[in-house]
Structures are given as C-alpha cells and as structure tokens.
Scaffold this active site. Structure first.
Site, PDB file in Angstrom:
ATOM      1  N   CYS A   2       0.823  -1.208   0.000  1.00  8.63           N
ATOM      2  CA  CYS A   2       0.000   0.000   0.000  1.00  8.63           C
ATOM      3  C   CYS A   2       0.862   1.265   0.000  1.00  8.63           C
ATOM      4  O   CYS A   2       1.941   1.295   0.594  1.00  8.63           O
ATOM      5  CB  CYS A   2      -0.877   0.052   1.230  1.00  8.63           C
ATOM      6  SG  CYS A   2      -1.927  -1.372   1.420  1.00  8.63           S
ATOM      7  N   ARG A  27       4.878   0.239  -6.083  1.00  5.51           N
ATOM      8  CA  ARG A  27       4.891  -0.569  -4.868  1.00  5.51           C
ATOM      9  C   ARG A  27       3.958  -1.777  -4.977  1.00  5.51           C
ATOM     10  O   ARG A  27       4.075  -2.708  -4.202  1.00  5.51           O
ATOM     11  CB  ARG A  27       4.453   0.300  -3.676  1.00  5.51           C
ATOM     12  CG  ARG A  27       5.419   1.407  -3.352  1.00  5.51           C
ATOM     13  CD  ARG A  27       4.834   2.368  -2.336  1.00  5.51           C
ATOM     14  NE  ARG A  27       4.695   1.778  -1.029  1.00  5.51           N
ATOM     15  CZ  ARG A  27       5.622   1.809  -0.077  1.00  5.51           C
ATOM     16  NH1 ARG A  27       6.760   2.417  -0.308  1.00  5.51           N
ATOM     17  NH2 ARG A  27       5.412   1.257   1.092  1.00  5.51           N
ATOM     18  N   TRP A  75      -3.051  -2.613  -1.540  1.00  2.00           N
ATOM     19  CA  TRP A  75      -2.703  -3.990  -1.911  1.00  2.00           C
ATOM     20  C   TRP A  75      -3.455  -4.869  -0.928  1.00  2.00           C
ATOM     21  O   TRP A  75      -3.165  -4.882   0.265  1.00  2.00           O
ATOM     22  CB  TRP A  75      -1.191  -4.179  -1.791  1.00  2.00           C
ATOM     23  CG  TRP A  75      -0.680  -5.463  -2.351  1.00  2.00           C
ATOM     24  CD1 TRP A  75      -0.324  -5.712  -3.644  1.00  2.00           C
ATOM     25  CD2 TRP A  75      -0.426  -6.675  -1.628  1.00  2.00           C
ATOM     26  NE1 TRP A  75       0.118  -7.008  -3.773  1.00  2.00           N
ATOM     27  CE2 TRP A  75       0.064  -7.621  -2.556  1.00  2.00           C
ATOM     28  CE3 TRP A  75      -0.567  -7.062  -0.297  1.00  2.00           C
ATOM     29  CZ2 TRP A  75       0.415  -8.917  -2.195  1.00  2.00           C
ATOM     30  CZ3 TRP A  75      -0.228  -8.363   0.063  1.00  2.00           C
ATOM     31  CH2 TRP A  75       0.265  -9.268  -0.885  1.00  2.00           C
ATOM     32  N   ASN A 101      -1.415   2.001   5.660  1.00  2.00           N
ATOM     33  CA  ASN A 101      -0.570   0.933   5.127  1.00  2.00           C
ATOM     34  C   ASN A 101      -0.116   0.100   6.311  1.00  2.00           C
ATOM     35  O   ASN A 101       0.368   0.648   7.297  1.00  2.00           O
ATOM     36  CB  ASN A 101       0.640   1.540   4.404  1.00  2.00           C
ATOM     37  CG  ASN A 101       1.674   0.484   4.032  1.00  2.00           C
ATOM     38  OD1 ASN A 101       1.355  -0.687   3.892  1.00  2.00           O
ATOM     39  ND2 ASN A 101       2.924   0.912   3.874  1.00  2.00           N
ATOM     40  N   GLY A 102      -0.266  -1.221   6.208  1.00  2.00           N
ATOM     41  CA  GLY A 102       0.146  -2.092   7.305  1.00  2.00           C
ATOM     42  C   GLY A 102      -0.963  -3.082   7.611  1.00  2.00           C
ATOM     43  O   GLY A 102      -1.873  -3.269   6.801  1.00  2.00           O
ATOM     44  N   GLU A 488      17.987 -16.805 -10.162  1.00  2.00           N
ATOM     45  CA  GLU A 488      17.571 -15.426 -10.402  1.00  2.00           C
ATOM     46  C   GLU A 488      16.882 -15.302 -11.766  1.00  2.00           C
ATOM     47  O   GLU A 488      15.867 -14.615 -11.899  1.00  2.00           O
ATOM     48  CB  GLU A 488      18.796 -14.494 -10.307  1.00  2.00           C
ATOM     49  CG  GLU A 488      18.535 -13.033 -10.586  1.00  2.00           C
ATOM     50  CD  GLU A 488      17.486 -12.388  -9.679  1.00  2.00           C
ATOM     51  OE1 GLU A 488      17.089 -12.983  -8.665  1.00  2.00           O
ATOM     52  OE2 GLU A 488      17.042 -11.273 -10.012  1.00  2.00           O
ATOM     53  N   LYS A 492      13.013 -14.099 -12.361  1.00  2.00           N
ATOM     54  CA  LYS A 492      12.651 -12.983 -13.238  1.00  2.00           C
ATOM     55  C   LYS A 492      11.574 -13.421 -14.232  1.00  2.00           C
ATOM     56  O   LYS A 492      10.612 -12.710 -14.458  1.00  2.00           O
ATOM     57  CB  LYS A 492      13.866 -12.462 -14.039  1.00  2.00           C
ATOM     58  CG  LYS A 492      14.898 -11.673 -13.288  1.00  2.00           C
ATOM     59  CD  LYS A 492      14.494 -10.276 -12.898  1.00  2.00           C
ATOM     60  CE  LYS A 492      13.884 -10.230 -11.526  1.00  2.00           C
ATOM     61  NZ  LYS A 492      14.752 -10.171 -10.381  1.00  2.00           N
ATOM     62  N   GLU A 495       8.195 -14.002 -12.471  1.00  2.00           N
ATOM     63  CA  GLU A 495       7.630 -12.752 -11.965  1.00  2.00           C
ATOM     64  C   GLU A 495       6.872 -11.975 -13.028  1.00  2.00           C
ATOM     65  O   GLU A 495       5.777 -11.501 -12.784  1.00  2.00           O
ATOM     66  CB  GLU A 495       8.793 -11.854 -11.515  1.00  2.00           C
ATOM     67  CG  GLU A 495       8.882 -11.588 -10.070  1.00  2.00           C
ATOM     68  CD  GLU A 495       9.990 -10.601  -9.746  1.00  2.00           C
ATOM     69  OE1 GLU A 495      11.070 -10.639 -10.363  1.00  2.00           O
ATOM     70  OE2 GLU A 495       9.765  -9.784  -8.845  1.00  2.00           O
ATOM     71  N   HIS A 511      17.852 -35.865 -10.411  1.00  2.00           N
ATOM     72  CA  HIS A 511      17.168 -36.372  -9.219  1.00  2.00           C
ATOM     73  C   HIS A 511      15.704 -35.940  -9.179  1.00  2.00           C
ATOM     74  O   HIS A 511      15.110 -35.901  -8.107  1.00  2.00           O
ATOM     75  CB  HIS A 511      17.919 -35.913  -7.959  1.00  2.00           C
ATOM     76  CG  HIS A 511      19.334 -36.394  -7.953  1.00  2.00           C
ATOM     77  ND1 HIS A 511      19.680 -37.693  -7.684  1.00  2.00           N
ATOM     78  CD2 HIS A 511      20.495 -35.752  -8.252  1.00  2.00           C
ATOM     79  CE1 HIS A 511      20.996 -37.828  -7.793  1.00  2.00           C
ATOM     80  NE2 HIS A 511      21.511 -36.658  -8.138  1.00  2.00           N
ATOM     81  N   LYS A 611       6.370  -4.168  -4.800  1.00  2.00           N
ATOM     82  CA  LYS A 611       7.794  -3.853  -4.810  1.00  2.00           C
ATOM     83  C   LYS A 611       8.380  -3.959  -3.417  1.00  2.00           C
ATOM     84  O   LYS A 611       9.506  -4.391  -3.219  1.00  2.00           O
ATOM     85  CB  LYS A 611       7.987  -2.435  -5.358  1.00  2.00           C
ATOM     86  CG  LYS A 611       9.429  -1.998  -5.481  1.00  2.00           C
ATOM     87  CD  LYS A 611      10.118  -2.745  -6.582  1.00  2.00           C
ATOM     88  CE  LYS A 611      11.580  -2.383  -6.717  1.00  2.00           C
ATOM     89  NZ  LYS A 611      12.291  -3.363  -7.559  1.00  2.00           N
TER      90      LYS A 611
HETATM   91  C1  AGP Z   1      12.694  -9.183  -7.139  1.00  2.00           C
HETATM   92  O1  AGP Z   1      12.566  -9.121  -8.511  1.00  2.00           O
HETATM   93  C2  AGP Z   1      11.451  -9.282  -6.402  1.00  2.00           C
HETATM   94  N1  AGP Z   1      10.593  -8.206  -6.698  1.00  2.00           N
HETATM   95  C3  AGP Z   1      11.517  -9.697  -4.956  1.00  2.00           C
HETATM   96  O2  AGP Z   1      11.969 -11.010  -4.920  1.00  2.00           O
HETATM   97  C4  AGP Z   1      12.373  -8.838  -3.986  1.00  2.00           C
HETATM   98  O3  AGP Z   1      13.721  -8.996  -4.276  1.00  2.00           O
HETATM   99  C5  AGP Z   1      12.062  -9.260  -2.536  1.00  2.00           C
HETATM  100  O4  AGP Z   1      10.724  -8.987  -2.263  1.00  2.00           O
HETATM  101  C6  AGP Z   1      12.952  -8.603  -1.519  1.00  2.00           C
HETATM  102  O5  AGP Z   1      12.847  -7.218  -1.554  1.00  2.00           O
HETATM  103  P1  AGP Z   1      13.923  -6.284  -0.862  1.00  2.00           P
HETATM  104  O6  AGP Z   1      15.210  -6.504  -1.554  1.00  2.00           O
HETATM  105  O7  AGP Z   1      13.373  -4.916  -1.051  1.00  2.00           O
HETATM  106  O8  AGP Z   1      13.978  -6.696   0.572  1.00  2.00           O
END
Ligand code: AGP
Length: 616
Positions: A2, A27, A75, A101-102, A488, A492, A495, A511, A611
């Site tokens: 949020c 965000r 959110w 937010n929270g 990674e 990506k 995501e 395995h 984010k």
């Molecule tokens: C990365 O592409 C993601 N959006 C996600 O995994 C992110 O790295 C994770 O939420 C951790 O965020 P931070 O680095 O802000 O703690």
C-alpha cells in the site's frame, strides 16, 4: 505494498494526490482512492478498484475541491480488491477519513467492541476500525485535537501502520503517524506533504523528514510540521535526509518501461558504487563502523534476505568464504524468523540485504539477530529506509530509484556491494594482501564495460525469447555461482511473464526435474568457461537427448556450446569467476523482459506482486 500520500497547502490537493499515487504505483496495488477536504469543511472522496488511471477518470468527473487531502493505493490483505474496500475509510459520522498501510492484527476484537457500541462498518478491511477509534477519541477525551485523537486511537492498535487522517471539522490539517510501516514528511513553500516513500516528493523537495515509530505529525497548510513523540514531547530536530537523485531519475526518460531503463542503468550504477572505494588500506568502507580488529574477530556471518536479495546473499556467501574465509549462512528471512533453534557465535555478524529496506520479514529477522547480540550491517538502496535506520552500519548501493517490481540494477549493485564487504573483511582478517584486494577491485572495475557489451547483444535475448512462445514451463540450470544465476533468471521469468520456471543446480537435475523434459521444452543453461563447464555440458546433453530446446548462456568462443545448443546468449570473457554472475544475469533479465512483452504483459507491474513487501 500500500502507498500513502497526504497534502495540505495552497494548491488544489487532488491533482498532487493523484500524481503522488501514480509514482507509488510501483509498490504494487489493486485499488486506489483519495479524500479531499474543502475549506468550508466538506469531505469529498473518490475511490475504485483498478489502476490510478481509473481513479483519475473518476476524479476528473467528480472534481473534488479542496487544498488538503489524503490518498492511497491498496494492496489487498483483508477483503477483496473492490471499490468498497478501497481506502480512504470514514468514521460513522462521515467527517473523519483515514488511509493506512500495514496490518491491524487486533482489528477483529476492536471491531466487535466498536459494533457493540453502535458503530457500523462498510468494508471488510482491518483499516476501518481506525477512523471509528479516532471518532471515539475525537468525540471523547481529545475533542478538538485531531493529533491527540489519532494518537489515542493508535494506542489501541496492534500490528503495523502508516496512517494519514483528515477531518472535515479542521480543514487544512493533516495528521500522520506510523509504527513499523514507512512514512516521510516534507515542508515546502507550497505546503506540507506526507508519503510512504520519497518517490512522490522528489518533484517538490529534496529534503525530507523521517518519523520514528509512534511519532504523530500535524501538517498545516502554511507548510508547518509539528512532530510529537510517543511520550508527548515535541521533536525539535527530527531525522532528515536529502534525496540524492534528480526527480528525472524516477521517470521513464524515453524508455518504454522502467524495467528496460533499469536494466540499462546497471553499468553506471556499478561505476557509482565503486567510485573512490579503493584506498591505501584496501577497500574504504567506513559505513561498517567497525574497527579492523572488530572485523578480524568476526567468525560467522548470517545473511538475511528475501527473493532476489536472497540470491545476492548466495553469491555473497561464495565471495566471503572464498576471500575472507569466514563461514557464512544464508537465510530466507521468513524462515529464519520461525527457527527457534538458531545458533550464533559471540562474534557473528548479521548482513541484511534488502533493496527497499522495508521488507517486513527481513526487518523482523534483523531485529531478532540484534536481540541475539549480533552486529547488523545492511546493504540497501533506499536512503533512510527502516533497515538502514536500524542497522549498526549501512552500505547504500546508490543504484537510484528502482521502480519496476522486478529487481535488476539493485541485484547486480548489491552483489558488487557484497564483494566490497568481502574484500574489506579479507584484508582486515589478514586473509588477503593489499595487492590481492587491488587485483579484485580492478576486476570489478571491468564490470560496467562487460555489462555494456552484453547490453549490446540484446538481440540474442530477443531472438531466444521466441523459444518460449506457447510454452507452459521451463528449466534453468547452472553449477556453483551459476546455479544462483539460474535461480535469479527463473525468478525474473516467473515474476513478469507468468511462465513457470524451475531452477536447479545442474547436477540435481537427474534427481527429479529431468522428468519435466519433453520435445521442445525450453532449458536455459548457464555454462560459462569455468572449472565445472564440462559437467554442465553433460547435463545439457542429457536435456538435448530428451528433445529439449537449450538456450545456453556461454562465454565467447565456446565452440562446443555453439554447436550443441539451439540458442546461445554470449557473455564476454570475464577476469574472475565471481565477475561472471554480475554480467551473465543481464541476459536473463533481458530474456525475461522480452518473453513477458511477447506475451503482452506489463513488465513493470506484474500481477499480485508488490515492490516493497511490508507485511509478513
Ligand atoms: C525481485 O525481482 C522481487 N521483486 C523480490 O523477490 C524482492 O527482491 C524481494 O521482495 C525482496 O525485496 P527487498 O530486496 O526490497 O527486501
């Protein structure tokens, strides 16, 4: 997650609130709303499920007038993302409006209690108890004092919150407070502003004030900000910081999306990070605030992170163990928090890696490590973030704002930052000579140009992205540090393209995951020229034998790979094995972006993701 904005001043509030919410879109959210107070004391709200663009349309039709107001991107946590659950929420009298937010953990008890005394609720959210509690205080002990009413209400809350509140009876007054969730405020000639982070403020000021947990700030239309702490004392000198990037850094500047911009910004980000870091005593890292002997005494490092930052942690572990010979454990923050038996030594250092500096699980884990007596060092991108404020020392990666939800430039910059730390430790504990430190630093200085070279080869990624057309799943393989690049790359792809991607160390493929492979199944194999190259080649052959389409990430000149694989994403020769992950991952970032665009998705704002993950 949020986003909260608030404004009081001379301008019409709605326009800035909407612009502010647009800059907080990154965000992650699923509904949005604003509430404006007119000078004659009327509240006018507009809210809806969907995007800020939808809210703009509704606001244009409704034209809410007033120079004070609050706004929110939601959110969903409690209650579906609907118009009804969107913030702001009102009290029973319809004169107090709140955004939040929270998470309010005790909202059910509070709601039952309030309903028993006649309060009626209109939403399924936890937030809605807040305006009702404020109303109780406003009509009771705090009458006439909105800040006190907000404080009294928040005293009843358990959980985390950043709250902004306006009241029709005091037009021009905006009250904000926080506990656990981020919130900053700024005073300007135009008025006073509040926001979840600095992004909406970069256009109006370069100087922001931070609120500590439980601080309550009263913002008035003359731009004044009065902050009172938990004990009711006025905070005369609140912590402040300057936004060290130009507002244009948070704009797209000619790129079609933020992800493209941020992928391209990586070489410059690394140059900034490395600038002036090599001194006559090795790596200059004053941010550590530990003496050489204290550094030398460190006998264990626990790295805490989530998501992409966790992947940085896996590579940092290799660098620290290889160079400084200090044992490292890498923990998912969310797992660590519930491992009651965790063991630390007397000289364990906790390294927190977090781009946003606001990830709830990571912050909780860092607090727990500190409670166990460990020094906490943070690597983060966001100035003044909670992780930075709570750590004993912070290394800012200076990558500039990362707006796309998928982390790219923060990933590589955090990786290089962890190398700086590893070299600093290695020199401090005598495992490395100055000449060796210098050699590794010079290697790192080559990273920006190596990255540029890969960026120039983006056509290879575009071409390879066709191999994912109509596919449902894929496999990413690599060994040693390249297994982390595989994790990674798969993250990506998942995501932003919503295509399933499984990542495995190549040797583990037999395995289990090998059963996924059938004719045309895409396998991305990271196979640089290193000591495990031939082992990975064998795994590639096993994939090809089962009909897989192999997209290899390989080093220039690798004839064997060129002959074997259907697509090759070429990486220039790198001066050290630990340089390869920072360079080769760029192909996987580009590949994921091309696949997602090919599928027609918004690469900056993938569904369901935020984010900054500010709830556990
Ligand atoms: C990365 O592409 C993601 N959006 C996600 O995994 C992110 O790295 C994770 O939420 C951790 O965020 P931070 O680095 O802000 O703690």
């Amino acid at each position: 997650m949020c986003g909260v904005v608030g404004y009081t001043g001379r301008k019409q509030a709605a326009a800035w609130l909407l612009d502010g919410l647009a800059t907080l879109e990154y965000r992650g959210y699923d509904s949005a709303g604003i509430q404006v107070v007119s000078s004659s004391g009327n509240l006018h709200g507009v809210k809806c499920a969907g995007r800020v663009a939808d809210l703009r349309e509704r606001a244009a039709a409704a034209n809410p007038e007033g120079t004070c107001g609050i706004g929110h991107t939601r959110w969903a946590t409690h209650g579906a993302p609907t118009d009804r659950n969107a913030h702001p929420h009102l009290d029973g009298s319809g004169r107090i409006a709140v955004v939040h937010n929270g998470i309010i953990e005790n909202f059910q008890e509070l709601k039952r209690e309030l309903m028993a005394t006649g309060h009626q609720f209109r939403s399924d959210t936890d937030t809605e108890v807040i305006p009702h509690l404020i109303q109780e205080a406003w009509e009771g002990p705090a009458k006439g004092d909105l800040a006190m009413a907000v404080r009294n209400a928040c005293d009843r809350l358990e959980g985390s919150w950043a709250v902004a509140c306006v009241c029709a009876d005091v037009p021009g007054t905006l009250v904000v407070t926080r506990k656990g969730s981020p919130l900053v405020v700024a005073s300007t000639d135009d008025g006073a502003y509040a926001a979840s982070d600095v992004m909406p403020l970069a256009d109006v000021t370069s100087h922001v004030l931070q609120l500590n947990d439980y601080d309550v700030a009263t913002l008035t239309s003359d731009g004044a900000i009065r902050i009172v702490d938990r004990d009711g004392r006025v905070v005369d000198n609140p912590t402040s910081f300057d936004i060290d990037w130009d507002a244009s850094a948070a704009k797209m500047g000619g790129y079609s999306d933020f992800m493209a911009k941020e992928i391209n910004e990586q070489p410059e980000a690394i140059e900034r990070l490395l600038k002036d870091r090599l001194g006559e005593h090795g790596i200059e890292l004053d941010e550590l605030s530990l003496s050489r002997s204290e550094l030398a005494a460190i006998d264990k490092i626990v790295i805490i992170a989530c998501g992409t930052s966790y992947h940085v942690g896996l590579i940092a572990k290799v660098a620290i163990e290889r160079w400084a010979k200090v044992p490292v454990a890498v923990e998912f923050a969310s797992e660590f928090n519930y491992n009651e038996d965790y063991l630390v030594t007397d000289h364990t250092m906790c390294l927190v890696i977090t781009q946003s500096g606001e990830t709830a699980d990571t912050l909780a884990a860092a607090r727990r490590m500190r409670g166990m007596g460990c020094t906490v060092f943070a690597i983060t991108n966001v100035l003044g973030s909670t992780a930075a404020r709570e750590a004993d020392g912070t290394l800012y990666i200076q990558a500039g704002p990362e707006v796309a939800v998928a982390s790219t430039k923060a990933y590589t910059a955090q990786m290089i930052a962890s190398y700086l730390l590893a070299l600093r430790l290695a020199y401090a504990n005598g495992r490395m000579t100055l000449a060796e430190v210098q050699k590794h630093y010079r290697d790192m200085e080559q990273v920006p140009d190596l990255m540029r070279e890969v960026l120039n080869r983006r056509w290879q990624d575009k071409q390879a992205s066709q191999r994912f057309r109509d596919k449902q799943s894929s496999l990413f393989l690599g060994r040693n540090v390249s297994s982390t690049t595989a994790y990674e790359g798969a993250l990506k792809l998942k995501e932003i393209s919503y295509l399933h991607a499984e990542a495995y160390p190549s040797g583990e493929m037999k395995h289990g995951p090998i059963s996924l492979i059938e004719g045309g199944f895409p396998v991305v194999a990271i196979v640089p020229a290193d000591h495990v190259h031939d082992k990975t080649v064998s795994n590639i052959q096993e994939c090809l034998a089962r009909g897989a389409v192999v997209i290899a990430v390989a080093t220039d000149g690798d004839e064997k790979i060129a002959k074997m694989c259907q697509e090759v994403l070429w990486v220039p020769q790198c001066p050290d094995q630990l340089i390869v992950p920072a360079v080769s991952v760029i192909h996987l970032q580009l590949l994921a972006r091309y696949v997602a665009r090919e599928r027609g998705y918004d690469v900056d704002k993938p569904r369901n993701l935020a984010k900054s993950v500010t709830v556990e």
